[in-house]
Write a protein that holds these residues in place. Structure first.
Motif, PDB file in Angstrom:
ATOM      1  N   SER A  62     -30.273  26.874  26.912  1.00  0.00           N
ATOM      2  CA  SER A  62     -29.923  27.098  25.512  1.00  0.00           C
ATOM      3  C   SER A  62     -31.075  26.629  24.636  1.00  0.00           C
ATOM      4  CB  SER A  62     -28.632  26.360  25.151  1.00  0.00           C
ATOM      5  OG  SER A  62     -28.831  24.967  25.234  1.00  0.00           O
ATOM      6  N   GLU A  63     -30.916  26.767  23.334  1.00  0.00           N
ATOM      7  CA  GLU A  63     -31.959  26.329  22.413  1.00  0.00           C
ATOM      8  C   GLU A  63     -32.235  24.838  22.538  1.00  0.00           C
ATOM      9  OE1 GLU A  63     -31.113  27.545  18.426  1.00  0.00           O
ATOM     10  OE2 GLU A  63     -30.984  29.656  18.970  1.00  0.00           O
ATOM     11  N   SER A  64     -31.227  24.067  22.961  1.00  0.00           N
ATOM     12  CA  SER A  64     -31.413  22.619  23.093  1.00  0.00           C
ATOM     13  C   SER A  64     -32.046  22.233  24.431  1.00  0.00           C
ATOM     14  CB  SER A  64     -30.072  21.898  22.922  1.00  0.00           C
ATOM     15  OG  SER A  64     -29.169  22.311  23.926  1.00  0.00           O
ATOM     16  N   GLY A  65     -32.331  23.216  25.286  1.00  0.00           N
ATOM     17  CA  GLY A  65     -32.999  22.920  26.547  1.00  0.00           C
ATOM     18  C   GLY A  65     -32.185  23.374  27.750  1.00  0.00           C
ATOM     19  N   MET A  66     -32.625  22.928  28.916  1.00  0.00           N
ATOM     20  CA  MET A  66     -31.956  23.298  30.156  1.00  0.00           C
ATOM     21  C   MET A  66     -31.089  22.133  30.624  1.00  0.00           C
ATOM     22  SD  MET A  66     -33.285  24.512  33.968  1.00  0.00           S
ATOM     23  CE  MET A  66     -34.942  24.377  33.535  1.00  0.00           C
ATOM     24  N   ASN A  67     -29.847  22.454  31.007  1.00  0.00           N
ATOM     25  CA  ASN A  67     -28.924  21.461  31.538  1.00  0.00           C
ATOM     26  C   ASN A  67     -28.462  21.933  32.905  1.00  0.00           C
ATOM     27  OD1 ASN A  67     -28.331  19.562  29.127  1.00  0.00           O
ATOM     28  ND2 ASN A  67     -28.271  21.622  28.291  1.00  0.00           N
ATOM     29  N   VAL A  68     -28.366  20.993  33.855  1.00  0.00           N
ATOM     30  CA  VAL A  68     -28.018  21.328  35.237  1.00  0.00           C
ATOM     31  C   VAL A  68     -26.815  20.512  35.671  1.00  0.00           C
ATOM     32  CG1 VAL A  68     -28.857  21.384  37.618  1.00  0.00           C
ATOM     33  CG2 VAL A  68     -30.437  21.831  35.737  1.00  0.00           C
TER      34      VAL A  68
END
Length: 138
Positions: A62-68
């Motif tokens: 997302s715009e806020s970055g990558m989350n796993v």
């Protein structure tokens, strides 16, 4: 005695007929899938990768970055339908946990549609329903 033999043969026949479909879903699900959503959440794109050791990795870009997030999954058969059970997932920004029992509604042409029908830890808890459409990533 004849009834017992007939019942035994019927049970074996049903087992042989029903088991391949679970195995088919288990084999079909291995790989990386784009999660298709019907609303504006999550913002960005999400993928789930299933491996053959019952591990699933969910990636949200997302715009806020990558989350796993990683969790486990199991393919079962219940009420003549295949189910995917997700366990030990975590919340991602703007996205709920995957945990729960999902009824597999469709497996066809690189598309899986599944609906979460209950939470495994508390089947009486409300709000379980979550529809998920997965499209195989090329």
């Amino acid at each position: 005695m004849k009834n017992k033999i007939s019942l035994f043969i019927l049970l074996i026949g049903l087992t042989l007929v029903l088991m391949p479909s679970c195995k088919k879903v288990a084999n079909e699900i291995i790989g990386t899938w784009d999660v298709m959503t019907f609303d504006t959440k999550p913002e960005g794109t999400m993928q789930i990768t299933f491996d053959d050791n019952s591990n699933a990795i969910r990636i949200l870009n997302s715009e806020s970055g990558m989350n796993v997030d990683s969790c486990t999954y199991e393919i079962t058969k219940k009420s003549l339908k295949e189910h995917i059970i997700f366990r030990d997932s975590e919340m991602l920004p703007g996205v709920d946990k995957l945990d729960g029992i999902y009824r597999v509604d469709k497996v066809k042409n690189d598309v899986i549609i599944a609906t979460r029908v209950e939470f495994e830890d508390d089947p009486t808890r409300g709000g379980a329903f979550l529809r998920m459409e997965l499209k195989r990533k090329n």
